[in-house]
Design an enzyme around this catalytic site. Sequence first.
Site, PDB file in Angstrom:
ATOM      1  N   ASP A 164       0.850  -1.189   0.000  1.00  0.00           N
ATOM      2  CA  ASP A 164       0.000   0.000   0.000  1.00  0.00           C
ATOM      3  C   ASP A 164       0.887   1.241   0.000  1.00  0.00           C
ATOM      4  OD1 ASP A 164      -2.667  -0.745  -0.126  1.00  0.00           O
ATOM      5  OD2 ASP A 164      -2.696  -1.328   1.977  1.00  0.00           O
TER       6      ASP A 164
ATOM      7  N   ASP B  17     -15.443  15.171   9.340  1.00  0.00           N
ATOM      8  CA  ASP B  17     -14.492  14.198   8.804  1.00  0.00           C
ATOM      9  C   ASP B  17     -13.356  14.025   9.813  1.00  0.00           C
ATOM     10  OD1 ASP B  17     -12.695  12.679   7.419  1.00  0.00           O
ATOM     11  OD2 ASP B  17     -12.714  13.884   5.587  1.00  0.00           O
TER      12      ASP B  17
ATOM     13  N   GLU C 131      -6.640  13.628   7.240  1.00  0.00           N
ATOM     14  CA  GLU C 131      -6.747  14.541   6.102  1.00  0.00           C
ATOM     15  C   GLU C 131      -7.866  15.548   6.318  1.00  0.00           C
ATOM     16  OE1 GLU C 131      -6.695  11.310   5.935  1.00  0.00           O
ATOM     17  OE2 GLU C 131      -5.046  10.648   4.623  1.00  0.00           O
TER      18      GLU C 131
ATOM     19  N   ALA D 117     -15.407   3.540  -0.592  1.00  0.00           N
ATOM     20  CA  ALA D 117     -14.470   3.153  -1.639  1.00  0.00           C
ATOM     21  C   ALA D 117     -15.117   3.219  -3.011  1.00  0.00           C
ATOM     22  CB  ALA D 117     -13.948   1.739  -1.373  1.00  0.00           C
ATOM     23  N   GLU D 118     -16.422   3.013  -3.062  1.00  0.00           N
ATOM     24  CA  GLU D 118     -17.105   3.043  -4.356  1.00  0.00           C
ATOM     25  C   GLU D 118     -17.292   4.472  -4.857  1.00  0.00           C
ATOM     26  OE1 GLU D 118     -17.802   0.500  -6.235  1.00  0.00           O
ATOM     27  OE2 GLU D 118     -16.951  -0.878  -4.761  1.00  0.00           O
TER      28      GLU D 118
ATOM     29  N   ARG E 132     -15.789   7.196  -3.585  1.00  0.00           N
ATOM     30  CA  ARG E 132     -14.495   7.873  -3.509  1.00  0.00           C
ATOM     31  C   ARG E 132     -14.683   9.367  -3.248  1.00  0.00           C
ATOM     32  NH1 ARG E 132     -12.011   7.237  -8.586  1.00  0.00           N
ATOM     33  NH2 ARG E 132     -10.009   7.794  -7.679  1.00  0.00           N
TER      34      ARG E 132
ATOM     35  N   LYS F 142     -16.442  16.524  -1.392  1.00  0.00           N
ATOM     36  CA  LYS F 142     -15.014  16.609  -1.698  1.00  0.00           C
ATOM     37  C   LYS F 142     -14.510  15.179  -1.887  1.00  0.00           C
ATOM     38  CE  LYS F 142     -12.568  16.397   2.768  1.00  0.00           C
ATOM     39  NZ  LYS F 142     -13.628  15.920   3.620  1.00  0.00           N
TER      40      LYS F 142
ATOM     41  N   ASP G 258      -4.142  -3.878   7.052  1.00  0.00           N
ATOM     42  CA  ASP G 258      -4.620  -3.702   8.422  1.00  0.00           C
ATOM     43  C   ASP G 258      -6.131  -3.547   8.510  1.00  0.00           C
ATOM     44  OD1 ASP G 258      -4.982  -1.197   7.387  1.00  0.00           O
ATOM     45  OD2 ASP G 258      -3.390  -0.246   8.562  1.00  0.00           O
TER      46      ASP G 258
ATOM     47  N   ASP H 118      -8.949  -5.444   3.680  1.00  0.00           N
ATOM     48  CA  ASP H 118      -7.718  -6.112   3.249  1.00  0.00           C
ATOM     49  C   ASP H 118      -7.768  -7.615   3.513  1.00  0.00           C
ATOM     50  OD1 ASP H 118      -6.395  -3.804   2.385  1.00  0.00           O
ATOM     51  OD2 ASP H 118      -5.695  -3.346   4.415  1.00  0.00           O
TER      52      ASP H 118
END
Length: 715
Positions: free
Chosen positions: A337, A374, A378, A414-415, A417, A431, A551, A555
């Site tokens: 990764d 969030d 980030e 994840a889909e 994004r 965003k 992790d 995964d």
Amino acid sequence: MTHFSVDLGRGTRRFQRYVVSGGAKPSGEPPKPRGVFDPDLLRAALPQSIRKLDPRSLIKNPVMFVVELTAVLVTLIAIANVTRLDATLTAGDLGFQVQIAAWLWFTVLFATYAEAVAEARGRAQAATLRRTRSETTAHRRHSDGGLEDVGSSELRSGDIVEVREGEMIPGDGDVIEGVAYVNEAAITGESAPVLKEPGTDIRSSVTGGTQLTSDSLVIRITADPGETFLDRMIALVEGAKRQRTPNEIALSILLAGLTFVFLMATVTLRPFGLYAGETVDTVALIALLVCLIPTTIGGLLSAIGIAGMDRVARFNVLAMSGRAVEASGDVDVILLDKTGTITFGNRLASRILPMPGVPERDAILAALQSSLDDETPEGRSVVTLAQARLAELGDGAGTAELRDEIVEFIPFSAEARASGVRLRDGSTILKGAVDAIKAGLDGSTPPELTTESDGIAALGATPLAISHRGRALGLIELKDTVKPGLAERFEELRRMGIRTIMITGDNPLTAKTIAAEAGVDDFVAEAKPEDKIAIIRREQADGHLVAMTGDGTNDAPALAQADVGLAMNSGTSASKEAANMVDLDSDPTKLIEVIAIGKQLLITRGAITTFSISNDLAKYFAIIPAIFVTVYPQLNALNVMGLSTPQSAILSAVIFNALIIVALIPLALRGVAFRAAPASDLLRRNLLIYGLGGIVVPFVGIKAIDIVLTTLNIA
């Protein structure tokens, strides 16, 4: 050229500690790893090595089982000769038989001792871990919300417990409520507390036996008593569940085959002797058999495998099986990764760029509002940057007012994004990845959105686009940094024939820049979780052995599919269950050390096998002339070592055969010195050192022993 080097004998943190009966380290002294010749370990291994002489245990090792049978046979012959008082038996013959019997028993004992020493190191580590495991009181929550105090051994998977500041966590589980720091020194050896909170892949998993140092947590237990992570660690490091690896089994079959061939060859020598008019001494034939079969590698094979798992443990990596360690030595493709492995993973917002026609304040406010809920690093960095920039602009926009306008937080997926918020007026601020935001725009895409995002990506940073009401407002630049020294390490892996593939969700331009800076061989950009398992299957279909780290719960399928899956101890229970190795330090780059240890295991096994087979040559020159020289005087020409007498020659070869096992125990436990090099170079080096050395050393050793025996007049 700079060469990457790993001190595979040193280890890290957890098992560098003193492992003594009391568990305490002398104050003021630094932790020290236990050495091969630690007196405590050597003493502890002796009774265990004697117990391993039990034929029911030794039969798993065909070579040493045959040696034990020959030792029993020679012992019986010597006893029979003593009790029968054979008039033809001289004192010298009886002394010869007794010495041969003794050294054959020593040969078996040295082999079992090597295995016992390797296991003793694991048991010492397990003893340290057992001292961290104790019965604790758990506050189990009932369905009605009430609490009941029970012993930790009464907890079962699915139970909900509350843990307060200063208390020990009673069992393995996942945090479902609360945010607190946990001291995991009992598991990792690292005293710095670790933040635990729910809803995160890398911070929600906790381990029984660790201590809560702040606040409180509500934990869902995920393991029954006896099946906890600590229990598995104890069982694995002490070797209780060690299973022989496929290569080890294959080598055992080869050694058994060689033993059978040499047995058949030795049996035929007696008829040949009778035909030539000489009765070949049974004890001499037994000595020849033991010297010809590969006793050196047969005696050290188990110790090499156990020591390989021990070296992995010294690097704070828990290998679920010896097969995983062995497979790591054959790995030729590594999936890594980008975030947290190749880079530090602390991508922070560095600037907010408005699109043409969009006031900077509007872009900053949209970035701030979309990130208020969030909780990712980030997202928090966007909030910090936006607030700092608004202060510079003299804008008094308050966070409380902006939060009041939000009715729903849209989490990242994840889909999609992208993440964002839904406001009271029904509009949505998003965003996320530039292409994902582009796909949701109502009108045409501003050309500046593409050119500016490409420029950010070309610098190795990550662009995030911001949109409101289907209109692009601006870009957020997130910067990450490649870890120093990785390029050199990847170059060494390349020299060993290992290909590295970087997996990232970033766009292709960002991925290409980071890949070039890190020095990986290939990369996959805009990867989704299912892409990892697809890549692994594709590489395996092409005949490659694949390793990867992970992790998160997403995964887990890829970790299970990979030949070597290294999960982080800070990761989720699902990832640790799916992997065949767990890194207690949660360092993704540890995979490089694991591969080095796996290669060292294979190199050590190959080197000692080469030495064991090649040193038979000197024994031919020692024993064959000694047995048949009276019938065939011409064979005396083969006595190139100039051994004194036939009995001295045979006894010297048997003694050398036993002592060489002792001499190679440190090499078997520490491993052959590892250096990154192509397989052809390693093969050439091992043939030169251990192949040629296996021929030369016995000639010198047998001659030296012969001189000692002759001087002492005992042969």
